[in-house]
Design an enzyme around this catalytic site. Sequence first.
Site, PDB file in Angstrom:
ATOM      1  N   HIS A 172       0.836  -1.201   0.000  1.00 59.52           N
ATOM      2  CA  HIS A 172       0.000   0.000   0.000  1.00 59.52           C
ATOM      3  C   HIS A 172       0.877   1.261   0.000  1.00 59.52           C
ATOM      4  O   HIS A 172       0.652   2.194  -0.768  1.00 59.52           O
ATOM      5  CB  HIS A 172      -0.889  -0.053   1.249  1.00 59.52           C
ATOM      6  CG  HIS A 172      -1.701   1.162   1.513  1.00 59.52           C
ATOM      7  ND1 HIS A 172      -2.770   1.531   0.739  1.00 59.52           N
ATOM      8  CD2 HIS A 172      -1.618   2.111   2.486  1.00 59.52           C
ATOM      9  CE1 HIS A 172      -3.302   2.638   1.227  1.00 59.52           C
ATOM     10  NE2 HIS A 172      -2.623   3.014   2.288  1.00 59.52           N
TER      11      HIS A 172
HETATM   12  C1  HEM Z   1       2.679   3.775   5.793  1.00 65.21           C
HETATM   13  C2  HEM Z   1       2.201   4.892   5.412  1.00 65.21           C
HETATM   14  C3  HEM Z   1       0.950   5.042   4.589  1.00 65.21           C
HETATM   15  C4  HEM Z   1       0.827   5.861   3.509  1.00 65.21           C
HETATM   16  C5  HEM Z   1       1.904   6.748   2.885  1.00 65.21           C
HETATM   17  C6  HEM Z   1      -0.534   5.746   3.035  1.00 65.21           C
HETATM   18  C7  HEM Z   1      -1.071   6.440   1.982  1.00 65.21           C
HETATM   19  C8  HEM Z   1      -2.379   6.356   1.546  1.00 65.21           C
HETATM   20  C9  HEM Z   1      -2.918   7.117   0.449  1.00 65.21           C
HETATM   21  C10 HEM Z   1      -2.141   8.118  -0.387  1.00 65.21           C
HETATM   22  C11 HEM Z   1      -4.208   6.768   0.300  1.00 65.21           C
HETATM   23  C12 HEM Z   1      -5.205   7.299  -0.743  1.00 65.21           C
HETATM   24  C13 HEM Z   1      -5.055   6.520  -2.026  1.00 65.21           C
HETATM   25  C14 HEM Z   1      -5.851   7.151  -3.148  1.00 65.21           C
HETATM   26  O1  HEM Z   1      -6.341   8.269  -3.016  1.00 65.21           O
HETATM   27  O2  HEM Z   1      -5.981   6.492  -4.199  1.00 65.21           O
HETATM   28  C15 HEM Z   1      -4.519   5.800   1.313  1.00 65.21           C
HETATM   29  C16 HEM Z   1      -5.742   5.198   1.484  1.00 65.21           C
HETATM   30  C17 HEM Z   1      -6.024   4.252   2.450  1.00 65.21           C
HETATM   31  N1  HEM Z   1      -5.128   3.779   3.394  1.00 65.21           N
HETATM   32 FE1  HEM Z   1      -3.172   4.311   3.620  1.00 65.21          FE
HETATM   33  N2  HEM Z   1      -1.208   4.850   3.816  1.00 65.21           N
HETATM   34  C18 HEM Z   1      -0.342   4.392   4.786  1.00 65.21           C
HETATM   35  C19 HEM Z   1      -0.623   3.462   5.778  1.00 65.21           C
HETATM   36  C20 HEM Z   1      -1.848   2.852   5.956  1.00 65.21           C
HETATM   37  C21 HEM Z   1      -2.130   1.863   6.992  1.00 65.21           C
HETATM   38  C22 HEM Z   1      -1.130   1.390   8.051  1.00 65.21           C
HETATM   39  C23 HEM Z   1      -3.411   1.489   6.818  1.00 65.21           C
HETATM   40  C24 HEM Z   1      -4.195   0.481   7.590  1.00 65.21           C
HETATM   41  C25 HEM Z   1      -3.738  -0.703   7.904  1.00 65.21           C
HETATM   42  C26 HEM Z   1      -3.961   2.240   5.691  1.00 65.21           C
HETATM   43  C27 HEM Z   1      -5.245   2.125   5.226  1.00 65.21           C
HETATM   44  C28 HEM Z   1      -5.780   2.840   4.161  1.00 65.21           C
HETATM   45  C29 HEM Z   1      -7.143   2.679   3.680  1.00 65.21           C
HETATM   46  C30 HEM Z   1      -8.192   1.730   4.240  1.00 65.21           C
HETATM   47  C31 HEM Z   1      -7.284   3.574   2.617  1.00 65.21           C
HETATM   48  C32 HEM Z   1      -8.526   3.752   1.746  1.00 65.21           C
HETATM   49  C33 HEM Z   1      -8.297   2.844   0.540  1.00 65.21           C
HETATM   50  C34 HEM Z   1      -9.528   2.230  -0.042  1.00 65.21           C
HETATM   51  O3  HEM Z   1     -10.649   2.591   0.340  1.00 65.21           O
HETATM   52  O4  HEM Z   1      -9.383   1.330  -0.929  1.00 65.21           O
HETATM   53  N3  HEM Z   1      -2.981   3.047   5.198  1.00 65.21           N
HETATM   54  N4  HEM Z   1      -3.373   5.558   2.045  1.00 65.21           N
END
Ligand code: HEM
Length: 214
Positions: A172
């Site tokens: 991710h």
């Molecule tokens: C390690 C650093 C992390 C970064 C840089 C990051 C970055 C991002 C970004 C940029 C998005 C939006 C993606 C888009 O707009 O297309 C996103 C969505 C999301 N992230 Fe992270 N993330 C991180 C860690 C995590 C962690 C640890 C979790 C949970 C275990 C998580 C869960 C989610 C979820 C559930 C979404 C919504 C995606 C969806 O609905 O399909 N993220 N993240």
Amino acid sequence: MSKHDKQEMIVRHKLFDRICHWFIVAVGLVTFLTGFSIFFPSFQWMGAIAGTPQLARFIHPIAGLMMCLPLMLLLARYYHHNKWEKNDLKWMLAIKDVMFENEEGIPPIGHYNPGQKVLFRTFVVTSIVLTVTGIMMWQPYFAPYFSGVVVGWAILLHAICALIMMIFVIVHFWMATWVEGSVAGMLYGKVSKAWCRKHHPLMLDEHSDVEKKH
Ligand code: HEM
């Protein structure tokens, strides 16, 4: 792509969801470091974030709940963006064009691509299993209510799910930083129309439908 498209910004992540997401990342780091320090003796040094091994043991289940409960809330709020859609299979079959950024060969997709949807489902399953098994093995509060065999299975499942979640979080992180503008979207909430046209073209249709309704 017009100059207008590059400048015009639209909301992709609401403030509440962004706060939720970055809160999950912060407590998730504490959860993973303390969890690893408990499970693997050679990683005991990771628990230094908590001070002592005893404190790591105490903090881990609390941090775990503080991570998993907001994560479940975020997943529930993003559920409608993650349903399978018509072009998703075509997108998966065109994965070579996606990887090599051969834009003409990539079928248009909506708010999230199928790769993100697979990640989404993995987060749903692992957050639920980690929470349930974590409560079952929580000493001295809940574990005494279960037999030794049941707690043993809970520990095994907990460790497997933690590893799966960690691997998927790395994927991710890699995907999020690979697509320029994606992390900025999660930080500030908005992405340009040009970004949507390039990465999630059908999102623009959803957005104009919402605008028409208002
Ligand atoms: C390690 C650093 C992390 C970064 C840089 C990051 C970055 C991002 C970004 C940029 C998005 C939006 C993606 C888009 O707009 O297309 C996103 C969505 C999301 N992230 Fe992270 N993330 C991180 C860690 C995590 C962690 C640890 C979790 C949970 C275990 C998580 C869960 C989610 C979820 C559930 C979404 C919504 C995606 C969806 O609905 O399909 N993220 N993240």
